[in-house]
Scaffold this active site. Structure first.
Site, mmCIF file in Angstrom:
data_model
loop_
_atom_site.group_PDB
_atom_site.id
_atom_site.type_symbol
_atom_site.label_atom_id
_atom_site.label_comp_id
_atom_site.label_asym_id
_atom_site.label_seq_id
_atom_site.Cartn_x
_atom_site.Cartn_y
_atom_site.Cartn_z
ATOM 1 N N GLU A 202 0.930 -1.096 0.050
ATOM 2 C CA GLU A 202 0.162 -0.189 -0.165
ATOM 3 C C GLU A 202 0.820 1.148 0.062
ATOM 4 O OE1 GLU A 202 -3.448 1.843 2.651
ATOM 5 O OE2 GLU A 202 -2.308 0.610 3.716
ATOM 6 N N LYS B 157 -9.323 3.167 -2.341
ATOM 7 C CA LYS B 157 -9.787 2.499 -0.856
ATOM 8 C C LYS B 157 -11.009 3.139 -0.103
ATOM 9 C CE LYS B 157 -7.241 1.668 3.686
ATOM 10 N NZ LYS B 157 -5.990 1.958 4.316
ATOM 11 N N CYS C 145 -5.333 -2.914 2.570
ATOM 12 C CA CYS C 145 -5.143 -2.776 3.917
ATOM 13 C C CYS C 145 -6.488 -3.265 4.724
ATOM 14 C CB CYS C 145 -4.537 -1.660 4.411
ATOM 15 S SG CYS C 145 -3.181 -1.882 5.684
#
Length: 259
Positions: free
Chosen positions: A45, A111, A145
């Protein structure tokens, strides 16, 4: 005809704010996994600069050139390459995963779940749509994540036909067992492959444990990284996934009308 792909998770110590150093690290690592015959490589990430919050808007301006470099690597080595980068978005930025397949950008994913404990919601704009894309490596779904803690999203990607869940991460100490357990759970409950790349070492004020993982659809660990820079690889045999889904038909036996 047997269908399989060799996948890699590229784990390294991200140099905070140093795009040139991180790009050089990735170029060398991608060359190494390509030499091993990998058709899929997953990066951590925010791999180009880490969470350098103070300088994020400026660093994000270089993301288009970093994506171009990803495209060149993907084309040169004939593989699928994915990792997340800061994408400019007005006053803020998005934490965006770029999915490159043999030189072509086949999809992006912003995200959705921002980690409020680390104030991500103050510096980033959250995404509002998921990504599953057909690639030369298979049908890929993308997490970033903290998304790991939301199993309903993984199930959506699986229902949309994802065969591989790729997970760029910056998951720090001390939550190593959460990382390992959540990745394993997402693989087991959705009967698919997971390729997760974490960073390692100290990045800014945080210490990262590495432990990048490649997991099979039964939850078996096919490869796991340690604390240091590494490229872990494993072969993903889709016939194993298909056989397992027939043996334990979780998708057929679902009763979504009751939950």
């Amino acid at each position: 005809m047997k269908r399989e792909i060799k996948a890699a998770a590229i784990q390294f110590n991200i140099k905070l704010g140093d795009i040139d150093a991180n790009v050089a690290e990735v170029k060398a690592a991608v060359a190494r996994v390509a030499a091993q015959g990998c058709g899929l490589a997953v990066l951590p990430e925010m791999w180009s600069c880490g969470f350098d919050y103070r300088n994020l808007p400026e660093l994000a301006k270089r993301t288009p050139e970093v994506v171009e470099e990803m495209g060149r690597l993907s084309a040169e080595y004939g593989l699928v390459l994915v990792g997340s980068l800061p994408e400019p978005d007005g006053e803020k930025v998005c934490n965006t995963a770029y999915l490159l397949d043999r030189g072509s950008l086949v999809g992006t994913y912003r995200k959705i779940h921002l980690f409020s404990l680390m104030n991500e919601d103050r510096s980033f704009t959250g995404g509002d749509s998921w990504l599953v894309a057909d690639t030369s490596a298979g049908r890929i779904g993308v997490f970033i994540c903290y998304d790991l803690r939301f199993p309903e999203m993984a199930r959506r990607l699986a229902l949309e036909g994802a065969e591989i869940l790729v997970v760029p991460g910056e998951w720090p100490k001390p939550r190593k067992e959460h990382w390992r357990s959540l990745l394993k759970a997402r693989a087991i409950e959705n009967q698919l492959f997971v390729v997760a790349a974490n960073c390692c070492g100290v990045v800014g004020k945080l210490d990262f444990f590495g432990s990048s993982l490649i997991i099979g659809p039964k939850g078996e660990f096919l490869a796991e990284g340690g604390y240091d820079n590494c490229e872990l690889t494993a072969t993903l045999d889709f016939s194993v996934m298909e056989s397992w889904r027939q043996q334990i038909p979780c998708f057929r036996d679902r009763k979504p009308e009751y939950y």
